[in-house]
Write an enzyme that holds these catalytic residues in place. Structure first.
Site, PDB file in Angstrom:
ATOM      1  N   PRO A 312       0.790  -1.249   0.000  1.00  0.00           N
ATOM      2  CA  PRO A 312       0.000   0.000   0.000  1.00  0.00           C
ATOM      3  C   PRO A 312       0.816   1.290   0.000  1.00  0.00           C
ATOM      4  O   PRO A 312       0.837   2.031   0.993  1.00  0.00           O
ATOM      5  CB  PRO A 312      -0.827  -0.137   1.276  1.00  0.00           C
ATOM      6  CG  PRO A 312       0.049  -0.934   2.197  1.00  0.00           C
ATOM      7  CD  PRO A 312       0.785  -1.909   1.316  1.00  0.00           C
ATOM      8  N   CYS A 313       1.423   1.609  -1.112  1.00  0.00           N
ATOM      9  CA  CYS A 313       2.152   2.871  -1.202  1.00  0.00           C
ATOM     10  C   CYS A 313       1.207   4.067  -1.159  1.00  0.00           C
ATOM     11  O   CYS A 313       1.648   5.202  -0.909  1.00  0.00           O
ATOM     12  CB  CYS A 313       3.010   2.903  -2.463  1.00  0.00           C
ATOM     13  SG  CYS A 313       2.129   2.552  -3.986  1.00  0.00           S
ATOM     14  N   HIS A 314      -0.101   3.829  -1.362  1.00  0.00           N
ATOM     15  CA  HIS A 314      -1.056   4.940  -1.292  1.00  0.00           C
ATOM     16  C   HIS A 314      -1.211   5.465   0.135  1.00  0.00           C
ATOM     17  O   HIS A 314      -1.760   6.551   0.341  1.00  0.00           O
ATOM     18  CB  HIS A 314      -2.424   4.495  -1.834  1.00  0.00           C
ATOM     19  CG  HIS A 314      -3.054   3.361  -1.081  1.00  0.00           C
ATOM     20  ND1 HIS A 314      -2.754   2.041  -1.344  1.00  0.00           N
ATOM     21  CD2 HIS A 314      -3.944   3.348  -0.058  1.00  0.00           C
ATOM     22  CE1 HIS A 314      -3.457   1.259  -0.536  1.00  0.00           C
ATOM     23  NE2 HIS A 314      -4.172   2.033   0.258  1.00  0.00           N
TER      24      HIS A 314
END
Length: 346
Positions: A312-314
């Protein structure tokens, strides 16, 4: 009932939910079991010139506009989408009979320009010959945005990737392995996933500019040809993505393979340590890694992440809380954060 409708039904009456209405309107994919499908199919049979949706024929992989003079497909073999662009992202090719891409173009110079791009196997080579202030290109981009609610240059990138994914274009007899792929329709756009030896090694939005480069890297690194193939793992990912976007899944069980440098792999592993429904700054991520001065290196590594959502780089944001650095687009990043934040409060 499509994924957006299932998502909205699940959260009906939840005042905390802040789904982006622009995205919700844009990515509408109607399959035969959807309640809207029957009415749209009747319009298709009547040859109505109905511009609200485009038609995808699943047996031929052709995308048409309403009013196409070709023989109508069977009902169970049709899907409908708000945007032609998304059908192309899903792997459909524009119909040569009804020409849905250029239909409605009043200016001949724009029609000729877009036709030329569409015919070119590598259309970006043509685009590179045009100066940024070229009037026909500028008009064509404005027309594409108005007519197809999309970016003309992204359309070109997607066409390149589709050409690459077709078996005849990417088969190399000297490569001993197979890198299988599947596409998935989500409420915020089409995703493509790649699988190798029981692990997911790529999950990206089809309209990401760097997608072709990432696919070429994986082909060379794994010595593998790309092939569309369904498997228990690809079906599992599809099911888990559906649960995630419906708000009922917070963690994924699909195994992932992070292929990169030692520092990149460490950075991506740290991303998975960020709990669902929370965020962390780039500085905070660097400190979590024990490298407080490596903020820029961490940000660069995040940008090289090829497995969105699952890694989850978001969930990484600016120090002041602003959204930045998401290759899929900040509107999608906002959607994902709002989805997770509201579910974490339940």
């Amino acid at each position: 009932m499509n994924q957006i409708e299932r998502f909205n039904e699940l959260h009906q009456g939840n005042d905390l939910l802040l789904v982006n209405p622009v995205l919700q309107k844009r990515y509408d994919y109607i399959e035969p079991e959807n309640d809207k499908h029957a009415a749209l199919y009747e319009k298709l049979l009547r040859k109505d010139d109905y511009a609200g949706y485009y038609i995808g024929v699943t047996t031929t992989g052709i995308a048409c506009r309403f009013g196409c003079s070709a023989t109508p497909p069977h009902k169970q073999n049709t899907v409908f989408s708000k945007r032609l662009f998304d059908l192309v992202c899903f792997g459909f090719r524009e119909c040569k009979v009804c020409k849905p891409l250029t239909h409605g173009t009043e200016r001949e110079d724009i029609r000729n320009f877009v036709d030329l791009i569409q015919k070119e196997q590598r259309p970006e080579k043509y685009l590179k010959q045009i100066s940024p202030d070229d009037s026909s290109y500028s008009r064509a981009r404005r027309w594409f945005l108005k007519q197809h609610d999309g970016d003309l240059q992204k359309y070109v990138y997607v066409k390149r990737v589709n050409d690459m994914l077709r078996s005849g274009s990417n088969r190399d007899e000297e490569l001993p392995n197979t890198l299988s792929f599947q596409r998935y329709w989500t409420p915020i756009g089409v995703l493509i996933a790649c699988f190798y030896e029981g692990e997911c090694c790529l999950l990206e939005f089809m309209d990401r500019r760097a997608l072709e480069t990432e696919l070429v890297f994986l082909k060379k690194r794994l010595k593998a040809n790309l092939k569309k193939r369904s498997s228990p793992l690809s079906r599992q990912l599809g099911f888990e993505l559906q649960e995630y976007f419906s708000g009922s899944r917070k963690e994924f069980s699909v195994p992932v393979a992070s292929i990169g440098t030692e520092f990149q792999v460490q950075t991506w592993k740290a991303l998975k340590d960020i709990p669902y429904g929370t965020t962390r700054s780039y500085k905070g991520q660097a400190e979590h890694l024990g490298r407080p001065k490596a903020v820029r290196a961490v940000a660069n590594a995040n940008g090289k992440n090829r497995i969105c959502i699952l890694i989850p780089c978001h969930r990484v944001i600016g120090d002041n809380g602003d959204l930045r650095g998401f290759a899929g687009g900040l509107d999608r990043k906002q959607f994902l954060l709002e989805l997770e934040n509201n579910r974490s409060l339940q």
